[in-house]
Motif scaffolding. Structure first.
Motif, short mmCIF file in Angstrom:
data_model
loop_
_atom_site.label_atom_id
_atom_site.label_comp_id
_atom_site.label_asym_id
_atom_site.label_seq_id
_atom_site.Cartn_x
_atom_site.Cartn_y
_atom_site.Cartn_z
N LEU A 11 0.81 -1.22 0.00
CA LEU A 11 0.00 0.00 0.00
C LEU A 11 0.84 1.27 0.00
CD1 LEU A 11 -2.93 -0.99 2.36
CD2 LEU A 11 -2.89 -0.93 -0.13
N VAL A 12 2.14 1.14 0.16
CA VAL A 12 3.02 2.31 0.02
C VAL A 12 2.78 2.97 -1.34
CG1 VAL A 12 5.43 2.97 -0.32
CG2 VAL A 12 4.81 1.50 1.59
N LYS A 22 8.41 9.77 0.43
CA LYS A 22 9.31 10.29 -0.59
C LYS A 22 9.76 9.08 -1.40
CE LYS A 22 13.71 12.48 -1.34
NZ LYS A 22 15.01 12.83 -0.77
N MET A 23 9.63 9.14 -2.72
CA MET A 23 10.00 8.00 -3.56
C MET A 23 11.01 8.43 -4.61
SD MET A 23 6.60 5.80 -4.07
CE MET A 23 5.43 5.61 -2.75
N THR A 24 11.95 7.53 -4.84
CA THR A 24 12.99 7.77 -5.83
C THR A 24 13.19 6.50 -6.64
OG1 THR A 24 14.12 9.20 -4.24
CG2 THR A 24 15.39 8.50 -6.15
N ALA A 36 13.45 -5.37 -13.53
CA ALA A 36 12.59 -4.83 -12.47
C ALA A 36 13.07 -3.43 -12.10
CB ALA A 36 12.60 -5.73 -11.25
N TRP A 37 12.09 -2.53 -11.95
CA TRP A 37 12.40 -1.18 -11.48
C TRP A 37 12.66 -1.25 -9.98
CZ3 TRP A 37 13.52 2.17 -15.04
CH2 TRP A 37 12.91 2.07 -16.29
N GLN A 38 13.68 -0.52 -9.54
CA GLN A 38 13.98 -0.44 -8.11
C GLN A 38 13.57 0.95 -7.63
OE1 GLN A 38 18.06 -1.47 -7.45
NE2 GLN A 38 17.79 -3.53 -8.23
N VAL A 39 12.66 0.95 -6.67
CA VAL A 39 12.12 2.20 -6.15
C VAL A 39 12.39 2.27 -4.65
CG1 VAL A 39 10.03 3.59 -5.83
CG2 VAL A 39 10.31 2.23 -7.91
N ARG A 40 13.05 3.35 -4.24
CA ARG A 40 13.32 3.58 -2.82
C ARG A 40 12.21 4.47 -2.27
NH1 ARG A 40 17.14 2.51 0.55
NH2 ARG A 40 18.58 1.80 -1.04
N PHE A 41 11.77 4.18 -1.03
CA PHE A 41 10.73 4.99 -0.38
C PHE A 41 11.12 5.27 1.06
CE2 PHE A 41 9.58 0.53 0.16
CZ PHE A 41 9.26 0.45 1.50
N GLN A 42 10.59 6.39 1.59
CA GLN A 42 10.80 6.73 3.00
C GLN A 42 9.63 7.59 3.46
OE1 GLN A 42 14.69 7.87 4.30
NE2 GLN A 42 13.90 8.97 6.09
N GLN A 43 9.14 7.27 4.66
CA GLN A 43 8.05 8.03 5.27
C GLN A 43 8.46 9.48 5.40
OE1 GLN A 43 4.90 6.96 6.68
NE2 GLN A 43 4.55 9.15 6.94
N ARG A 44 7.57 10.40 4.99
CA ARG A 44 7.84 11.82 5.13
C ARG A 44 7.49 12.28 6.54
NH1 ARG A 44 5.17 14.83 0.09
NH2 ARG A 44 5.46 16.47 1.64
N LEU A 65 8.66 4.07 8.17
CA LEU A 65 9.37 3.06 7.39
C LEU A 65 10.15 3.68 6.24
CD1 LEU A 65 6.57 0.35 7.09
CD2 LEU A 65 8.48 0.40 8.69
N LYS A 66 11.18 2.98 5.86
CA LYS A 66 11.93 3.28 4.64
C LYS A 66 12.25 1.94 4.00
CE LYS A 66 16.41 3.33 6.97
NZ LYS A 66 17.61 4.11 7.27
N GLY A 67 12.53 1.95 2.71
CA GLY A 67 12.85 0.68 2.09
C GLY A 67 13.00 0.78 0.59
N ARG A 68 12.96 -0.39 -0.02
CA ARG A 68 13.14 -0.50 -1.48
C ARG A 68 12.16 -1.55 -1.99
NH1 ARG A 68 18.89 -1.91 -2.84
NH2 ARG A 68 19.19 0.31 -2.80
#
Length: 180
Positions: A11-12, A22-24, A36-44, A65-68
């Motif tokens: 659900l991120v 924040k997604m990169t 596969a696309w690699q997407v990094r995320f982190q709670q703002r 949370l943060k992750g990939r």
């Protein structure tokens, strides 16, 4: 310790939740030999956290949370998510948490449907000065549905009240008063 909600990490990327992160995009990589696309995320920090919390007694402690994530390049299915806590929560003695969830297609032949659901999850924790490792495998998913229909009828204008052969005596309520 009960850990659950592994499908929730997906659900991120839900439109109602993704603005809280924040997604990169880190570029095109591969997962099990497939692009596969690699997407990094982190709670703002400036957005509320609705993804994860620890419940101790009646008190909930939200965890940022943060992750990939690995997302299939051809059909955009979520393949894998790795997440970590952004920072330790010394108040509840949670110093580390790392979760790896892998997703796969799950067919429901009778309904002719297929959903991408967690296939496995691994949880690593350092909580209350103890290290924990839990591995989960998910299989034998079951799909069920509930169907309901409403029937609306016109109410009778003057419904007749059935007369009882043995009428009950009315309940007696006693009141007490006190004088001072």
């Amino acid at each position: 310790i009960a850990d659950n909600g592994f499908s929730v990490l997906a659900l991120v990327f839900h439109p109602n939740m993704r603005d809280a992160f924040k997604m990169t995009c880190e570029g095109l990589g591969e997962w099990h030999g497939e692009p596969a696309w690699q997407v990094r995320f982190q709670q703002r920090d400036d957005k509320p956290n609705h993804m994860q919390a620890y419940l101790l007694g009646d008190v909930a402690y939200p965890v940022s949370l943060k992750g990939r994530a690995w997302i299939a390049a051809d059909n955009y299915h979520l393949l894998r998510v790795e997440s970590d806590i952004v920072k330790p929560l010394p108040r509840i003695q949670l110093f580390a948490e790392h979760i790896v969830t892998e997703y796969a297609p799950v067919p429901f032949h009778k309904m002719g449907l297929e959903f991408w659901l967690p296939q496995s999850a691994e949880v690593y924790m350092y909580f209350r000065l103890q290290r924990y490792y839990h591995k989960h495998s998910f299989e034998k998913y079951m799909l069920f549905s509930v169907d309901a229909q409403d029937k609306i009828k016109e109410a009778k204008q003057n419904p007749e009240v059935p007369k009882s052969k043995n009428p009950k005596k009315p309940d007696v309520v006693a009141e007490a008063s006190s004088s001072q």
